[in-house]
Motif scaffolding. Structure first.
Motif, PDB file in Angstrom:
ATOM      1  N   MET A  68       0.903  -1.351   0.002  1.00 22.53           N
ATOM      2  CA  MET A  68      -0.169  -0.137  -0.006  1.00 22.53           C
ATOM      3  C   MET A  68       1.052   0.983  -0.041  1.00 22.53           C
ATOM      4  N   ILE A  69       0.657   2.221  -1.088  1.00 17.50           N
ATOM      5  CA  ILE A  69       1.600   3.603  -1.194  1.00 17.50           C
ATOM      6  C   ILE A  69       0.598   4.585  -0.657  1.00 17.50           C
ATOM      7  N   THR A  70       0.677   5.600   0.082  1.00 21.12           N
ATOM      8  CA  THR A  70      -0.050   6.539   0.501  1.00 21.12           C
ATOM      9  C   THR A  70       0.854   8.723  -0.615  1.00 21.12           C
ATOM     10  N   ARG A  71      -0.206   9.023   0.001  1.00 16.66           N
ATOM     11  CA  ARG A  71       0.528  10.346  -0.882  1.00 16.66           C
ATOM     12  C   ARG A  71      -0.926  11.174  -0.122  1.00 16.66           C
TER      13      ARG A  71
ATOM     14  N   PRO B   7     -10.670   6.054   5.777  1.00 15.40           N
ATOM     15  CA  PRO B   7     -10.930   6.172   4.108  1.00 15.40           C
ATOM     16  C   PRO B   7     -12.246   5.504   3.503  1.00 15.40           C
ATOM     17  N   VAL B   8     -12.256   6.288   2.151  1.00 20.84           N
ATOM     18  CA  VAL B   8     -13.162   6.100   1.131  1.00 20.84           C
ATOM     19  C   VAL B   8     -13.184   5.792  -0.028  1.00 20.84           C
ATOM     20  N   ALA B   9     -13.710   5.158  -1.079  1.00 21.51           N
ATOM     21  CA  ALA B   9     -13.664   5.252  -2.740  1.00 21.51           C
ATOM     22  C   ALA B   9     -13.242   6.959  -3.278  1.00 21.51           C
ATOM     23  N   ALA B  10     -11.803   7.020  -3.510  1.00 20.24           N
ATOM     24  CA  ALA B  10     -11.976   7.886  -4.143  1.00 20.24           C
ATOM     25  C   ALA B  10     -12.878   8.412  -5.793  1.00 20.24           C
ATOM     26  N   ASN B  11     -13.294   6.945  -6.560  1.00 18.41           N
ATOM     27  CA  ASN B  11     -14.245   7.804  -6.754  1.00 18.41           C
ATOM     28  C   ASN B  11     -15.356   7.792  -7.259  1.00 18.41           C
ATOM     29  N   SER B  12     -15.722   8.111  -5.483  1.00 18.89           N
ATOM     30  CA  SER B  12     -17.375   7.921  -5.120  1.00 18.89           C
ATOM     31  C   SER B  12     -18.129   9.044  -4.964  1.00 18.89           C
ATOM     32  N   LEU B  13     -18.630  10.038  -5.216  1.00 20.98           N
ATOM     33  CA  LEU B  13     -18.561  11.684  -5.342  1.00 20.98           C
ATOM     34  C   LEU B  13     -19.421  11.708  -4.490  1.00 20.98           C
ATOM     35  N   LEU B  14     -20.479  10.735  -3.913  1.00 17.46           N
ATOM     36  CA  LEU B  14     -21.095  10.794  -2.373  1.00 17.46           C
ATOM     37  C   LEU B  14     -20.538  10.727  -1.351  1.00 17.46           C
ATOM     38  N   GLN B  15     -19.793   9.737  -1.585  1.00 17.63           N
ATOM     39  CA  GLN B  15     -18.395   9.040  -0.796  1.00 17.63           C
ATOM     40  C   GLN B  15     -17.664  10.659   0.266  1.00 17.63           C
ATOM     41  N   LEU B  16     -16.819  11.136  -1.278  1.00 19.32           N
ATOM     42  CA  LEU B  16     -16.031  12.150  -0.943  1.00 19.32           C
ATOM     43  C   LEU B  16     -16.615  13.263  -0.819  1.00 19.32           C
TER      44      LEU B  16
ATOM     45  N   LEU C  71      -4.582   9.533  -0.071  1.00 19.39           N
ATOM     46  CA  LEU C  71      -4.537   8.454  -0.832  1.00 19.39           C
ATOM     47  C   LEU C  71      -3.979   7.773  -0.868  1.00 19.39           C
ATOM     48  N   HIS C  72      -5.196   6.479  -0.897  1.00 16.75           N
ATOM     49  CA  HIS C  72      -4.132   5.052  -0.787  1.00 16.75           C
ATOM     50  C   HIS C  72      -4.508   4.064  -1.851  1.00 16.75           C
ATOM     51  N   ALA C  73      -3.268   3.416  -2.444  1.00 18.01           N
ATOM     52  CA  ALA C  73      -3.768   2.979  -3.313  1.00 18.01           C
ATOM     53  C   ALA C  73      -2.695   1.355  -2.745  1.00 18.01           C
ATOM     54  N   GLU C  74      -2.673   0.432  -4.067  1.00 13.28           N
ATOM     55  CA  GLU C  74      -1.485  -0.571  -4.016  1.00 13.28           C
ATOM     56  C   GLU C  74      -0.507   0.274  -4.641  1.00 13.28           C
ATOM     57  N   ASP C  75       1.028  -0.740  -4.342  1.00  7.37           N
ATOM     58  CA  ASP C  75       1.429  -0.591  -4.776  1.00  7.37           C
ATOM     59  C   ASP C  75       1.797  -0.407  -6.159  1.00  7.37           C
ATOM     60  N   GLY C  76       2.729   0.249  -6.915  1.00  7.77           N
ATOM     61  CA  GLY C  76       2.457   0.479  -8.555  1.00  7.77           C
ATOM     62  C   GLY C  76       1.781   1.351  -8.413  1.00  7.77           C
ATOM     63  N   ALA C  77       1.180   1.932  -7.724  1.00  4.57           N
ATOM     64  CA  ALA C  77      -0.236   3.212  -8.312  1.00  4.57           C
ATOM     65  C   ALA C  77       0.773   4.196  -8.424  1.00  4.57           C
TER      66      ALA C  77
ATOM     67  N   VAL D 193      -6.578   2.170 -11.301  1.00  4.70           N
ATOM     68  CA  VAL D 193      -6.092   1.579  -9.817  1.00  4.70           C
ATOM     69  C   VAL D 193      -7.229   1.795  -8.649  1.00  4.70           C
ATOM     70  N   PRO D 194      -8.090   1.043  -8.151  1.00  4.29           N
ATOM     71  CA  PRO D 194      -8.642   1.153  -7.244  1.00  4.29           C
ATOM     72  C   PRO D 194      -7.693   2.833  -5.803  1.00  4.29           C
ATOM     73  N   VAL D 195      -8.402   3.807  -5.807  1.00  2.00           N
ATOM     74  CA  VAL D 195      -7.824   4.710  -4.962  1.00  2.00           C
ATOM     75  C   VAL D 195      -8.791   5.103  -3.595  1.00  2.00           C
ATOM     76  N   GLN D 196      -8.665   5.807  -2.689  1.00  3.03           N
ATOM     77  CA  GLN D 196      -9.029   5.840  -1.437  1.00  3.03           C
ATOM     78  C   GLN D 196      -8.512   7.009  -1.166  1.00  3.03           C
ATOM     79  N   ILE D 197      -9.623   7.696   0.148  1.00  2.00           N
ATOM     80  CA  ILE D 197      -9.084   9.420   0.072  1.00  2.00           C
ATOM     81  C   ILE D 197      -9.536   9.193   1.849  1.00  2.00           C
ATOM     82  N   SER D 198      -8.374   9.334   2.191  1.00  2.00           N
ATOM     83  CA  SER D 198      -9.017   9.913   3.938  1.00  2.00           C
ATOM     84  C   SER D 198      -8.819  10.947   4.066  1.00  2.00           C
ATOM     85  N   VAL D 199      -9.354  11.786   5.134  1.00  2.00           N
ATOM     86  CA  VAL D 199      -9.137  13.319   5.720  1.00  2.00           C
ATOM     87  C   VAL D 199      -9.434  12.996   7.033  1.00  2.00           C
ATOM     88  N   ALA D 200      -8.074  13.312   8.670  1.00  2.00           N
ATOM     89  CA  ALA D 200      -8.479  13.426   9.164  1.00  2.00           C
ATOM     90  C   ALA D 200      -7.988  12.130  10.615  1.00  2.00           C
TER      91      ALA D 200
END
Length: 87
Positions: free
Chosen positions: A1-4, A42-51, A64-70, A31-38
């Motif tokens: 898992m990598i993060t930015r 984490p939620v799915a970054a491609n979901s407007l509602l979840q964002l 941002l969180h994703a699998e290695d190689g992303a 690739v599947p990407v998740q996003i979190s704050v504070a």
């Protein structure tokens, strides 16, 4: 898992237009990407509602969180988050 991490630059945070643009880009990242704050889960970054449920405002730091190689996909998404679309 990598993060930015990124500081959200859009004047309205991740609401309405910036959130829609980001969700679309995350969905096209290949690739599947998740996003979190504070301390929120984490939620799915491609979901407007979840964002929108994160309540991200301008100046908030998100992770941002994703699998290695992303690396390239996450770098592009960070650049998008750090862009003020109204400037």
């Amino acid at each position: 898992m990598i993060t930015r991490t990124a500081v959200v630059a859009a004047k309205t945070g991740l609401h309405a237009r910036p959130a829609a643009l980001f969700a679309k880009a995350a969905g096209e990242a290949g690739v599947p990407v998740q996003i979190s704050v504070a301390d929120k889960d984490p939620v799915a970054a491609n979901s407007l509602l979840q964002l929108m449920t994160l309540g991200v405002e301008r100046g908030d730091t998100v992770t941002l969180h994703a699998e290695d190689g992303a690396d390239a996909a996450l770098d592009a998404l960070v650049e998008l988050l750090e862009t003020d679309f109204d400037a």
